[in-house]
Design a protein around this motif. Sequence first.
Motif, PDB file in Angstrom:
ATOM      1  N   PRO A 144       0.825  -1.219   0.000  1.00 61.72           N
ATOM      2  CA  PRO A 144       0.000   0.000   0.000  1.00 61.72           C
ATOM      3  C   PRO A 144       0.853   1.260   0.000  1.00 61.72           C
ATOM      4  CG  PRO A 144      -0.849  -1.586   1.567  1.00 61.72           C
ATOM      5  CD  PRO A 144       0.458  -2.130   1.104  1.00 61.72           C
ATOM      6  N   SER A 145       0.346   2.297  -0.623  1.00 60.75           N
ATOM      7  CA  SER A 145       1.073   3.560  -0.726  1.00 60.75           C
ATOM      8  C   SER A 145       1.021   4.331   0.590  1.00 60.75           C
ATOM      9  CB  SER A 145       0.450   4.417  -1.828  1.00 60.75           C
ATOM     10  OG  SER A 145      -0.876   4.791  -1.451  1.00 60.75           O
ATOM     11  N   PHE A 146       1.771   5.420   0.635  1.00 61.15           N
ATOM     12  CA  PHE A 146       1.765   6.297   1.814  1.00 61.15           C
ATOM     13  C   PHE A 146       0.354   6.835   2.051  1.00 61.15           C
ATOM     14  CE2 PHE A 146       2.230  10.251   4.125  1.00 61.15           C
ATOM     15  CZ  PHE A 146       3.230   9.991   5.052  1.00 61.15           C
ATOM     16  N   GLU A 147      -0.333   7.282   0.982  1.00 65.05           N
ATOM     17  CA  GLU A 147      -1.652   7.887   1.164  1.00 65.05           C
ATOM     18  C   GLU A 147      -2.691   6.856   1.615  1.00 65.05           C
ATOM     19  OE1 GLU A 147      -3.178   9.646  -2.405  1.00 65.05           O
ATOM     20  OE2 GLU A 147      -3.617   7.715  -3.371  1.00 65.05           O
ATOM     21  N   ALA A 148      -2.457   5.576   1.297  1.00 60.28           N
ATOM     22  CA  ALA A 148      -3.389   4.537   1.734  1.00 60.28           C
ATOM     23  C   ALA A 148      -3.193   4.194   3.205  1.00 60.28           C
ATOM     24  CB  ALA A 148      -3.205   3.289   0.875  1.00 60.28           C
ATOM     25  N   ARG A 149      -2.041   4.494   3.738  1.00 58.11           N
ATOM     26  CA  ARG A 149      -1.729   4.160   5.132  1.00 58.11           C
ATOM     27  C   ARG A 149      -2.070   5.288   6.098  1.00 58.11           C
ATOM     28  NH1 ARG A 149       2.272  -0.085   5.184  1.00 58.11           N
ATOM     29  NH2 ARG A 149       2.685  -0.727   3.034  1.00 58.11           N
ATOM     30  N   TYR A 150      -1.885   6.524   5.640  1.00 55.37           N
ATOM     31  CA  TYR A 150      -2.029   7.677   6.527  1.00 55.37           C
ATOM     32  C   TYR A 150      -2.954   8.693   5.856  1.00 55.37           C
ATOM     33  CZ  TYR A 150       2.312   5.442   8.020  1.00 55.37           C
ATOM     34  OH  TYR A 150       3.261   4.524   8.403  1.00 55.37           O
ATOM     35  N   ALA A 151      -3.985   9.121   6.581  1.00 59.84           N
ATOM     36  CA  ALA A 151      -4.959  10.055   6.000  1.00 59.84           C
ATOM     37  C   ALA A 151      -4.287  11.334   5.541  1.00 59.84           C
ATOM     38  CB  ALA A 151      -6.051  10.364   7.022  1.00 59.84           C
ATOM     39  N   ASP A 152      -3.283  11.784   6.288  1.00 61.29           N
ATOM     40  CA  ASP A 152      -2.510  12.967   5.929  1.00 61.29           C
ATOM     41  C   ASP A 152      -1.209  12.923   6.724  1.00 61.29           C
ATOM     42  OD1 ASP A 152      -3.242  13.703   8.539  1.00 61.29           O
ATOM     43  OD2 ASP A 152      -4.875  14.990   7.817  1.00 61.29           O
ATOM     44  N   HIS A 153      -0.424  13.975   6.567  1.00 60.93           N
ATOM     45  CA  HIS A 153       0.869  13.989   7.237  1.00 60.93           C
ATOM     46  C   HIS A 153       0.696  14.002   8.756  1.00 60.93           C
ATOM     47  CE1 HIS A 153       5.183  14.430   7.408  1.00 60.93           C
ATOM     48  NE2 HIS A 153       5.071  15.450   8.238  1.00 60.93           N
ATOM     49  N   ALA A 154      -0.310  14.671   9.243  1.00 61.35           N
ATOM     50  CA  ALA A 154      -0.556  14.709  10.692  1.00 61.35           C
ATOM     51  C   ALA A 154      -0.844  13.312  11.235  1.00 61.35           C
ATOM     52  CB  ALA A 154      -1.717  15.653  10.999  1.00 61.35           C
ATOM     53  N   ALA A 155      -1.555  12.508  10.452  1.00 59.68           N
ATOM     54  CA  ALA A 155      -1.841  11.136  10.887  1.00 59.68           C
ATOM     55  C   ALA A 155      -0.556  10.314  10.963  1.00 59.68           C
ATOM     56  CB  ALA A 155      -2.837  10.490   9.934  1.00 59.68           C
ATOM     57  N   TYR A 156       0.346  10.559  10.027  1.00 67.35           N
ATOM     58  CA  TYR A 156       1.639   9.870  10.059  1.00 67.35           C
ATOM     59  C   TYR A 156       2.414  10.255  11.321  1.00 67.35           C
ATOM     60  CZ  TYR A 156       6.614   9.285   9.039  1.00 67.35           C
ATOM     61  OH  TYR A 156       7.948   8.983   9.126  1.00 67.35           O
ATOM     62  N   VAL A 157       2.453  11.539  11.624  1.00 62.69           N
ATOM     63  CA  VAL A 157       3.165  12.007  12.822  1.00 62.69           C
ATOM     64  C   VAL A 157       2.538  11.408  14.078  1.00 62.69           C
ATOM     65  CG1 VAL A 157       3.763  14.039  14.205  1.00 62.69           C
ATOM     66  CG2 VAL A 157       3.934  14.129  11.701  1.00 62.69           C
ATOM     67  N   GLU A 158       1.229  11.310  14.106  1.00 62.80           N
ATOM     68  CA  GLU A 158       0.552  10.734  15.272  1.00 62.80           C
ATOM     69  C   GLU A 158       0.926   9.255  15.437  1.00 62.80           C
ATOM     70  OE1 GLU A 158      -1.672  10.332  18.655  1.00 62.80           O
ATOM     71  OE2 GLU A 158      -1.027  12.160  17.596  1.00 62.80           O
ATOM     72  N   ALA A 159       1.021   8.544  14.320  1.00 64.89           N
ATOM     73  CA  ALA A 159       1.410   7.131  14.403  1.00 64.89           C
ATOM     74  C   ALA A 159       2.833   6.987  14.935  1.00 64.89           C
ATOM     75  CB  ALA A 159       1.286   6.480  13.023  1.00 64.89           C
ATOM     76  N   ILE A 160       3.740   7.860  14.489  1.00 69.49           N
ATOM     77  CA  ILE A 160       5.117   7.862  15.006  1.00 69.49           C
ATOM     78  C   ILE A 160       5.108   8.149  16.502  1.00 69.49           C
ATOM     79  CG2 ILE A 160       7.294   9.145  14.991  1.00 69.49           C
ATOM     80  CD1 ILE A 160       7.237   7.403  12.612  1.00 69.49           C
ATOM     81  N   SER A 161       4.308   9.131  16.901  1.00 70.21           N
ATOM     82  CA  SER A 161       4.254   9.537  18.312  1.00 70.21           C
ATOM     83  C   SER A 161       3.733   8.404  19.196  1.00 70.21           C
ATOM     84  CB  SER A 161       3.363  10.772  18.454  1.00 70.21           C
ATOM     85  OG  SER A 161       3.289  11.182  19.798  1.00 70.21           O
ATOM     86  N   GLU A 162       2.701   7.710  18.749  1.00 66.15           N
ATOM     87  CA  GLU A 162       2.153   6.604  19.541  1.00 66.15           C
ATOM     88  C   GLU A 162       3.183   5.484  19.697  1.00 66.15           C
ATOM     89  OE1 GLU A 162      -1.429   5.396  17.665  1.00 66.15           O
ATOM     90  OE2 GLU A 162      -2.566   7.188  18.254  1.00 66.15           O
ATOM     91  N   ALA A 163       3.900   5.183  18.613  1.00 63.83           N
ATOM     92  CA  ALA A 163       4.913   4.134  18.690  1.00 63.83           C
ATOM     93  C   ALA A 163       6.058   4.546  19.613  1.00 63.83           C
ATOM     94  CB  ALA A 163       5.442   3.823  17.292  1.00 63.83           C
ATOM     95  N   ALA A 164       6.462   5.807  19.558  1.00 61.29           N
ATOM     96  CA  ALA A 164       7.536   6.297  20.427  1.00 61.29           C
ATOM     97  C   ALA A 164       7.113   6.252  21.885  1.00 61.29           C
ATOM     98  CB  ALA A 164       7.933   7.710  20.015  1.00 61.29           C
ATOM     99  N   ASP A 165       5.894   6.668  22.164  1.00 62.79           N
ATOM    100  CA  ASP A 165       5.399   6.647  23.550  1.00 62.79           C
ATOM    101  C   ASP A 165       5.379   5.223  24.109  1.00 62.79           C
ATOM    102  OD1 ASP A 165       5.068   9.371  23.497  1.00 62.79           O
ATOM    103  OD2 ASP A 165       2.896   9.311  23.153  1.00 62.79           O
ATOM    104  N   ALA A 166       5.004   4.266  23.274  1.00 62.88           N
ATOM    105  CA  ALA A 166       4.960   2.879  23.730  1.00 62.88           C
ATOM    106  C   ALA A 166       6.355   2.389  24.096  1.00 62.88           C
ATOM    107  CB  ALA A 166       4.350   1.990  22.647  1.00 62.88           C
ATOM    108  N   LEU A 167       7.366   2.737  23.287  1.00 60.26           N
ATOM    109  CA  LEU A 167       8.732   2.319  23.592  1.00 60.26           C
ATOM    110  C   LEU A 167       9.259   3.002  24.849  1.00 60.26           C
ATOM    111  CD1 LEU A 167      10.388   2.167  20.051  1.00 60.26           C
ATOM    112  CD2 LEU A 167       9.636   0.265  21.473  1.00 60.26           C
TER     113      LEU A 167
END
Length: 651
Positions: A601-624
């Motif tokens: 899947p492409s980037f746009e299929a995974r993340y609604a927008d750039h903010a959604a991508y940043v939120e996914a990074i943030s959630e993964a970082a918080d978990a670690l």
Amino acid sequence: MTSTPGSPRSVASAVAIAILALLPVGSAQAQITEFALEVVESPALGGRHFGAAGQYEWLRGVVAGAIDPSDARHRHIVNLDRAPRNDAGRVEYRATVEVYRPLDMSRWNRAIFHTVANRGRGGAAEAALLERGFAFVRVGWQGDLAPTASNIVAYLPVVTDAGGSPIVGPSLEEFIFNDAERRSRARLTYPAASLEARGGMLSVRATQDARRERPDDLRWRYVDDREIEIDRPAGFDGGAIYEFIYEARDPLVLGIGFAAMRDAISYLRYETADAAGNANPLAAGDGLAQAALSLGISQSGRMLRDFLYQGFNEDVAGRIVFDGMHPNIAGSRKTFTNYQFGQPGRWQKQHEDHIYPGDQFPFTYATLTDPLTGRTDGLLERCRASDTCPKIVHSDGEAELWQARASLVVTDPAGEHIELPDNVRVYLLAGTQHGGGPGVHTQPPGRGMCQNLTNPLALADTRTALSVALHEWVAKGIEPPASRFPTIAGGGLVASNAVTFPDIPGVTYSGSYNPLHVADHRSMPPMQGDAYTVLVGRVDADGNMVDGVRHPNLAAPIGTHTGWNLRRAGFAEGAQCAGAGSFIPFAATETTRRASGDPRPSFEARYADHAAYVEAISEAADALVRERLLLPADAERIVGLARRSATATQQ
């Protein structure tokens, strides 16, 4: 730190030898005869303040030691019995030592953080560790390096026969030039015993498994006793392997390098002054160090495992040297150090350096029986006998599964699941190449001699968090995070031909990995026997590794990150590309993806927008961070980089 007759330093050395002769065998002080460092820079590191630790200063010097060849702890050091001895019957050595300590020693956390020097490199640690107030130490151990004004080396004795004549014996060099030149020069580790051509034999082969050849247009000559010149033959590309066997002379007692590291750390831990009266630079007003840790990265991690295996975590007074050890990206290997004509810098990979010792059984910390050789052994056997086993955090990247047979850390030689000792934790940093990358995607990665883009995924962030956890385990008894390493029992380790890697246009998945065979090094080159079982990590539909510690940039990916890459045409095409991993970016849009035939899947299929991508990074970082596998400051930096990135830079 040389001296002239009658100088204060020569007088101190003479006094040290006299005192040494009076000290009882087995005294820790008897090992270090002079430990005098000079302040190089104060404040160091640009005068920067590091949290509550404040500023640091940098000290450096060449220290001296002398070891007792009759001590049972030293009897396995190769050629020690033939080394020259001083008037006290000891074998002398010197080693560079570098120390970074808080300028205000009242801010010292009373722990030594030793980093094993990698190929002689020095320097301080990451800011996160400096902020915690450690004293940072490096000790020279590698004796085959040429000393410079800045590197960290050991000065070890050359051995001769009983009559004083040079020792001569066979030595083997492997050269891979990775260029298109037709004439090349190659440096020899040891001087040639004779400059006559009949004293050497050169062959070439395309890959490790190919037949050794000596074509008519392959020629060589000695430039001098430390260098040869090779006329490279037609029909072999830049990745060809040249193997030179020659009669070398003047072997070093390289195993003393282990003792030098042991003795220097033991002195810093337990003694207030050396035999000449020089004060311990880590003797603070309220006492000595309460703990000592050691981190070894790559070659240094292999050395640290070897140091432990050969029993050097016990000093000559029977005390523990390192309370905690962190071998990083070492895989299942040790080093080619404690041998006649050893070469500690050799690094066994899929295409390189298969002909050297240092990668044979035992592979792991558990004591096992090897079904291929019948031997029973483990890395902790000697420290268990002396009650000097440290707490161990072992961490590898994904590349170590493909290149360093890291699966053998958690399996037996036949590839079956094992349980590790209670003092060991193991972690696999998924998706990383050897050493990791810069951790950012703002600069497009290159290919070099590899087929795919090299992998930028960071490894150091988790390594630092694990080092902090190791200190908390040692100093406070706080258990580190549970092991996070793929296992057979959990389904995370599979054969390379069972990996279901996606069919990505322009990308070849061959299943190439670094095999391992029983090797008989009594012959040169060695004879190979049966193969050990080497496994790799399972992957998801994107080709990203599933198990282990997943960096936020892998948990919320913008592409496929692997621990493997392949050499391109002209450089032994299809062989593993040294320690490089691959980065294969996702298409930005579904339209682009469909046009290319990419199944991911492409980037746009995974993340609604750039903010959604940043939120996914943030959630993964918080978990670690919650799992203590990432420090808060590093999590903030990773999220900040994601926030500043743009999808256009990912293509």
